[in-house]
Write a protein that holds these residues in place. Structure first.
Motif, PDB file in Angstrom:
ATOM      1  N   LYS A 157      -2.604  13.196  -1.663  1.00  0.00           N
ATOM      2  CA  LYS A 157      -3.569  12.848  -0.622  1.00  0.00           C
ATOM      3  C   LYS A 157      -3.363  11.432  -0.117  1.00  0.00           C
ATOM      4  O   LYS A 157      -3.530  11.151   1.074  1.00  0.00           O
ATOM      5  N   SER A 158      -2.991  10.508  -0.999  1.00  0.00           N
ATOM      6  CA  SER A 158      -2.764   9.129  -0.588  1.00  0.00           C
ATOM      7  C   SER A 158      -1.649   9.038   0.443  1.00  0.00           C
ATOM      8  O   SER A 158      -1.771   8.350   1.461  1.00  0.00           O
ATOM      9  N   ALA A 159      -0.527   9.750   0.190  1.00  0.00           N
ATOM     10  CA  ALA A 159       0.591   9.726   1.131  1.00  0.00           C
ATOM     11  C   ALA A 159       0.216  10.398   2.448  1.00  0.00           C
ATOM     12  O   ALA A 159       0.566   9.907   3.529  1.00  0.00           O
ATOM     13  N   ILE A 160      -0.501  11.521   2.375  1.00  0.00           N
ATOM     14  CA  ILE A 160      -0.919  12.222   3.600  1.00  0.00           C
ATOM     15  C   ILE A 160      -1.848  11.343   4.428  1.00  0.00           C
ATOM     16  O   ILE A 160      -1.737  11.271   5.659  1.00  0.00           O
ATOM     17  N   ARG A 161      -2.769  10.650   3.753  1.00  0.00           N
ATOM     18  CA  ARG A 161      -3.681   9.765   4.478  1.00  0.00           C
ATOM     19  C   ARG A 161      -2.897   8.676   5.214  1.00  0.00           C
ATOM     20  O   ARG A 161      -3.155   8.387   6.388  1.00  0.00           O
ATOM     21  N   LEU A 162      -1.915   8.068   4.530  1.00  0.00           N
ATOM     22  CA  LEU A 162      -1.123   7.017   5.162  1.00  0.00           C
ATOM     23  C   LEU A 162      -0.285   7.574   6.315  1.00  0.00           C
ATOM     24  O   LEU A 162      -0.133   6.919   7.353  1.00  0.00           O
ATOM     25  N   LEU A 163       0.261   8.775   6.147  1.00  0.00           N
ATOM     26  CA  LEU A 163       1.044   9.394   7.218  1.00  0.00           C
ATOM     27  C   LEU A 163       0.189   9.546   8.475  1.00  0.00           C
ATOM     28  O   LEU A 163       0.605   9.169   9.585  1.00  0.00           O
ATOM     29  N   LEU A 164      -1.015  10.086   8.319  1.00  0.00           N
ATOM     30  CA  LEU A 164      -1.882  10.318   9.471  1.00  0.00           C
ATOM     31  C   LEU A 164      -2.448   9.017  10.026  1.00  0.00           C
ATOM     32  O   LEU A 164      -2.643   8.881  11.246  1.00  0.00           O
ATOM     33  N   GLN A 165      -2.690   8.039   9.152  1.00  0.00           N
ATOM     34  CA  GLN A 165      -3.164   6.735   9.630  1.00  0.00           C
ATOM     35  C   GLN A 165      -2.080   6.017  10.432  1.00  0.00           C
ATOM     36  O   GLN A 165      -2.373   5.360  11.436  1.00  0.00           O
ATOM     37  N   ASN A 166      -0.821   6.134   9.983  1.00  0.00           N
ATOM     38  CA  ASN A 166       0.278   5.545  10.745  1.00  0.00           C
ATOM     39  C   ASN A 166       0.361   6.176  12.136  1.00  0.00           C
ATOM     40  O   ASN A 166       0.538   5.486  13.142  1.00  0.00           O
ATOM     41  N   ALA A 167       0.239   7.515  12.175  1.00  0.00           N
ATOM     42  CA  ALA A 167       0.276   8.218  13.464  1.00  0.00           C
ATOM     43  C   ALA A 167      -0.904   7.792  14.335  1.00  0.00           C
ATOM     44  O   ALA A 167      -0.761   7.604  15.553  1.00  0.00           O
ATOM     45  N   TRP A 168      -2.083   7.640  13.714  1.00  0.00           N
ATOM     46  CA  TRP A 168      -3.270   7.213  14.458  1.00  0.00           C
ATOM     47  C   TRP A 168      -3.065   5.826  15.064  1.00  0.00           C
ATOM     48  O   TRP A 168      -3.385   5.586  16.234  1.00  0.00           O
ATOM     49  N   ALA A 169      -2.498   4.889  14.289  1.00  0.00           N
ATOM     50  CA  ALA A 169      -2.284   3.524  14.774  1.00  0.00           C
ATOM     51  C   ALA A 169      -1.326   3.516  15.967  1.00  0.00           C
ATOM     52  O   ALA A 169      -1.528   2.792  16.946  1.00  0.00           O
ATOM     53  N   ILE A 170      -0.273   4.329  15.909  1.00  0.00           N
ATOM     54  CA  ILE A 170       0.679   4.425  17.019  1.00  0.00           C
ATOM     55  C   ILE A 170      -0.001   5.058  18.228  1.00  0.00           C
ATOM     56  O   ILE A 170       0.212   4.639  19.376  1.00  0.00           O
ATOM     57  N   CYS A 171      -0.844   6.040  17.977  1.00  0.00           N
ATOM     58  CA  CYS A 171      -1.579   6.708  19.059  1.00  0.00           C
ATOM     59  C   CYS A 171      -2.484   5.717  19.787  1.00  0.00           C
ATOM     60  O   CYS A 171      -2.505   5.661  21.020  1.00  0.00           O
ATOM     61  N   VAL A 172      -3.220   4.914  19.035  1.00  0.00           N
ATOM     62  CA  VAL A 172      -4.123   3.927  19.634  1.00  0.00           C
ATOM     63  C   VAL A 172      -3.333   2.906  20.446  1.00  0.00           C
ATOM     64  O   VAL A 172      -3.720   2.530  21.562  1.00  0.00           O
TER      65      VAL A 172
ATOM     66  N   ILE B 244       0.834  -1.201   0.000  1.00  0.00           N
ATOM     67  CA  ILE B 244       0.000   0.000   0.000  1.00  0.00           C
ATOM     68  C   ILE B 244       0.872   1.255   0.000  1.00  0.00           C
ATOM     69  O   ILE B 244       0.677   2.168  -0.794  1.00  0.00           O
ATOM     70  N   GLU B 245       1.878   1.286   0.878  1.00  0.00           N
ATOM     71  CA  GLU B 245       2.675   2.490   1.049  1.00  0.00           C
ATOM     72  C   GLU B 245       3.536   2.815  -0.164  1.00  0.00           C
ATOM     73  O   GLU B 245       3.773   3.974  -0.472  1.00  0.00           O
ATOM     74  N   PHE B 246       4.027   1.790  -0.863  1.00  0.00           N
ATOM     75  CA  PHE B 246       4.961   2.037  -1.951  1.00  0.00           C
ATOM     76  C   PHE B 246       4.314   1.893  -3.317  1.00  0.00           C
ATOM     77  O   PHE B 246       4.986   1.859  -4.335  1.00  0.00           O
ATOM     78  N   ASN B 247       3.003   1.815  -3.342  1.00  0.00           N
ATOM     79  CA  ASN B 247       2.288   1.716  -4.606  1.00  0.00           C
ATOM     80  C   ASN B 247       2.556   2.956  -5.461  1.00  0.00           C
ATOM     81  O   ASN B 247       2.312   4.079  -5.053  1.00  0.00           O
ATOM     82  N   GLY B 248       3.076   2.759  -6.660  1.00  0.00           N
ATOM     83  CA  GLY B 248       3.330   3.862  -7.571  1.00  0.00           C
ATOM     84  C   GLY B 248       4.708   4.475  -7.449  1.00  0.00           C
ATOM     85  O   GLY B 248       5.103   5.278  -8.286  1.00  0.00           O
ATOM     86  N   PHE B 249       5.474   4.095  -6.414  1.00  0.00           N
ATOM     87  CA  PHE B 249       6.826   4.632  -6.276  1.00  0.00           C
ATOM     88  C   PHE B 249       7.763   3.849  -7.171  1.00  0.00           C
ATOM     89  O   PHE B 249       7.863   2.633  -7.077  1.00  0.00           O
ATOM     90  N   GLN B 250       8.464   4.548  -8.058  1.00  0.00           N
ATOM     91  CA  GLN B 250       9.319   3.892  -9.029  1.00  0.00           C
ATOM     92  C   GLN B 250      10.752   3.816  -8.509  1.00  0.00           C
ATOM     93  O   GLN B 250      11.375   4.827  -8.218  1.00  0.00           O
ATOM     94  N   ARG B 251      11.261   2.595  -8.387  1.00  0.00           N
ATOM     95  CA  ARG B 251      12.646   2.418  -7.978  1.00  0.00           C
ATOM     96  C   ARG B 251      13.552   2.672  -9.175  1.00  0.00           C
ATOM     97  O   ARG B 251      13.398   2.076 -10.229  1.00  0.00           O
TER      98      ARG B 251
ATOM     99  N   PRO C 144       7.390   6.658  -0.053  1.00  0.00           N
ATOM    100  CA  PRO C 144       7.721   6.152   1.289  1.00  0.00           C
ATOM    101  C   PRO C 144       7.978   7.230   2.324  1.00  0.00           C
ATOM    102  O   PRO C 144       7.491   7.148   3.454  1.00  0.00           O
ATOM    103  N   PHE C 145       8.735   8.293   1.968  1.00  0.00           N
ATOM    104  CA  PHE C 145       9.075   9.334   2.928  1.00  0.00           C
ATOM    105  C   PHE C 145       7.889  10.228   3.261  1.00  0.00           C
ATOM    106  O   PHE C 145       7.916  10.967   4.251  1.00  0.00           O
ATOM    107  N   GLY C 146       6.861  10.212   2.435  1.00  0.00           N
ATOM    108  CA  GLY C 146       5.660  10.964   2.743  1.00  0.00           C
ATOM    109  C   GLY C 146       4.717  10.192   3.638  1.00  0.00           C
ATOM    110  O   GLY C 146       3.855  10.771   4.297  1.00  0.00           O
ATOM    111  N   ASN C 147       4.888   8.862   3.689  1.00  0.00           N
ATOM    112  CA  ASN C 147       4.025   8.014   4.514  1.00  0.00           C
ATOM    113  C   ASN C 147       4.508   7.936   5.955  1.00  0.00           C
ATOM    114  O   ASN C 147       3.720   7.910   6.887  1.00  0.00           O
ATOM    115  N   LYS C 148       5.821   7.867   6.109  1.00  0.00           N
ATOM    116  CA  LYS C 148       6.408   7.783   7.448  1.00  0.00           C
ATOM    117  C   LYS C 148       7.890   8.130   7.355  1.00  0.00           C
ATOM    118  O   LYS C 148       8.461   8.170   6.271  1.00  0.00           O
ATOM    119  N   ASN C 149       8.499   8.361   8.497  1.00  0.00           N
ATOM    120  CA  ASN C 149       9.920   8.666   8.538  1.00  0.00           C
ATOM    121  C   ASN C 149      10.706   7.368   8.384  1.00  0.00           C
ATOM    122  O   ASN C 149      10.850   6.605   9.341  1.00  0.00           O
TER     123      ASN C 149
END
Length: 479
Positions: free
Chosen positions: A320-335, A24-31, A225-230
């Motif tokens: 928006k996809s990366a921002i959503r994942l960034l905030l969802q990752n933070a939410w999961a850690i918060c929970v 999910i996180e790396f979908n569309g990222f070209q290596r 990847p860097f937009g989803n999490k550090n």
């Protein structure tokens, strides 16, 4: 959710969950990696690469023949128990160091004695700065280290972490490519005794995505990847070019308590490229006094994730996809750390929509420069430095040989990245402009064929040396 909860044993469930998250996180990222896996050396560079023109993914790139001077900065506070190992791991590197800067922030343990003991008879030039009062911020210590550093590359090492002896030897060669602004390696977690411990999610060793060297534009990294999490868990796991930062960047950095490293990565990457090599191994120590672990129960941790999301929108217009994942990752850690009630409070109020309203205000300027007279080259480089000094991202697309590259590299600020024009031509102008997030193209002399049409289609302003707003003859912007 059914896939994640599949009733297998926990180790397999964890692996499946990690692979799903990764997909999910790396979908569309070209290596974009060096020259194909068969010909890549442990440094990530093609074997027998020579100065002038080499090959990166079958695209020629300029190589900088200068020796890269390395400044190592160690900010320390009460890590006497780990300092010997940290300093030894630095002195054992295969690459020569230019200087070692150690900043002790008024430690109350035996840190200062350890520092004096470990640096007494070493051959590397040493600068020691001992604070009499605690600064209250690790990022203020970083700023002080940057101001003292004189090298071309900065290696900022947390005092309780460590690394493999080949860490620098693997990453430094990437910086012979003048488009690379930052490089990082594989980071594993270790306990107090230095034993590797399992990571949450999918470990890098089990990851298909992280198994090979990667090099891509900063814009695509931060929209991936860097937009989803550090993805650089400890700052000692990366290396970056020393640059002149404006006071407002240091002020912004110091305003963070936890996520300042993520903000710093976004700034040092600028308009260039980021390289990753799994053969450069660093280790992030997790222990009871570790500030990163304690921060998970702090409200600042989650508030700063929102601030980071806004900062990435301003700089890279993160999707928006990366921002959503960034905030969802933070939410999961918060929970996981504060409970579902705190998670609900964090997520309420249309948070993603509010972040997406943040407009981009840092432009990425592409300056096209071909072989031409000395005046045009000098004026174009001064203009690039001026724009970069104002905080904008600048990339010079250079059409010429190694002689022109030498002239330009000597005139440009380290914060300006350089790419050969053939890179854009073979990659394709549309993909190139999109991958690098270009907002304006300036042509100093001869335009690359097709650039006008590409800019028109993507609605990117195309200016020339005679166009309004761009004046090489006076080296000034027209109002």
């Amino acid at each position: 959710m059914a896939y994640i909860r599949h009733p297998l044993k926990s180790s397999k469930r964890k692996l499946f969950r990690g692979r799903l998250v990764e997909a999910i996180e790396f979908n569309g990222f070209q290596r974009r990696q060096f020259a194909g896996t068969k010909s890549v050396s442990h440094s990530g560079l093609p074997p027998n690469a020579k100065y002038g023109i080499s090959v990166d993914g079958e695209l020629p790139v300029f190589r900088d023949k200068r020796t890269q001077r390395i400044s190592v900065i160690i900010p320390n506070y009460n890590h006497a128990a780990f300092l010997r190992e940290r300093i030894r791991s630095i002195l054992d590197q295969e690459v020569e160091l230019s200087e070692l800067i150690i900043l002790d922030d008024a430690s109350t343990d035996d840190s200062r004695n350890v520092i004096l003991e470990m640096t007494r008879d070493i051959s590397v030039p040493v600068k020691l700065v001992f604070n009499e009062m605690n600064s209250g911020s690790i990022f203020r210590q970083w700023e002080k280290g940057f101001e003292l550093a004189k090298g071309d590359l900065i290696w900022l090492c947390e005092s309780d972490d460590t690394c493999d002896p080949r860490f620098l030897g693997t990453l430094v060669p990437y910086f012979s490519d003048p488009s690379v602004m930052m490089a990082f390696g594989r980071i594993d977690s270790i306990d107090r005794e230095g034993i590797v411990v399992p990571q949450s999610g999918l470990s890098l060793s089990a990851s298909k995505f992280w198994g090979a060297p990667i090099i891509a534009s900063a814009y695509s990294w931060f929209n991936g990847p860097f937009g989803n999490k550090n993805v650089v868990a400890n700052v000692g796991g990366c290396l970056f070019r020393r640059q002149e930062f404006s006071p407002d960047i240091f002020s912004e950095l110091a305003s963070y308590r936890i996520c300042g490293d993520w903000y710093l990565y976004s700034r040092v990457a600028r308009g260039g490229r980021i390289a990753y090599d799994p053969n450069a191994k660093a280790y992030f120590r997790v222990h009871t006094s570790n500030s990163s672990k304690a921060s998970l129960k702090s409200e600042s941790f989650y508030n700063e994730h929102v601030r980071i999301a806004q900062a990435l929108r301003r700089h890279y217009e993160v999707n928006k996809s990366a921002i959503r994942l960034l905030l969802q990752n933070a939410w999961a850690i918060c929970v996981a750390n504060l409970g579902y009630a705190a998670g609900r409070e964090f997520a309420q109020g249309g948070l993603i929509g509010e972040v997406m309203k943040t407009p981009r205000n840092i432009n990425h300027i592409l300056l096209i420069l071909a072989a031409c007279d000395e005046h045009v080259v000098s004026a174009a480089c001064r203009l690039a430095n001026t724009v970069s000094g104002r905080g904008e991202d600048v990339t010079v697309l250079l059409s010429g040989d190694a002689t022109l590259f030498d002239r330009v590299r000597g005139l440009l600020s380290p914060s300006v990245s350089i790419l050969p024009s053939i890179f854009a031509e073979r990659m394709g102008l549309y993909p190139f402009l999109t991958e690098f997030g270009i907002t304006t193209v300036w042509v100093a002399d001869n335009e690359i064929g097709g650039m006008d049409g590409a800019c028109r289609s993507l609605r990117i302003p195309l200016l020339s040396s005679s166009a309004e707003g761009f004046d090489l003859s006076t080296d000034r912007f027209r109002k």
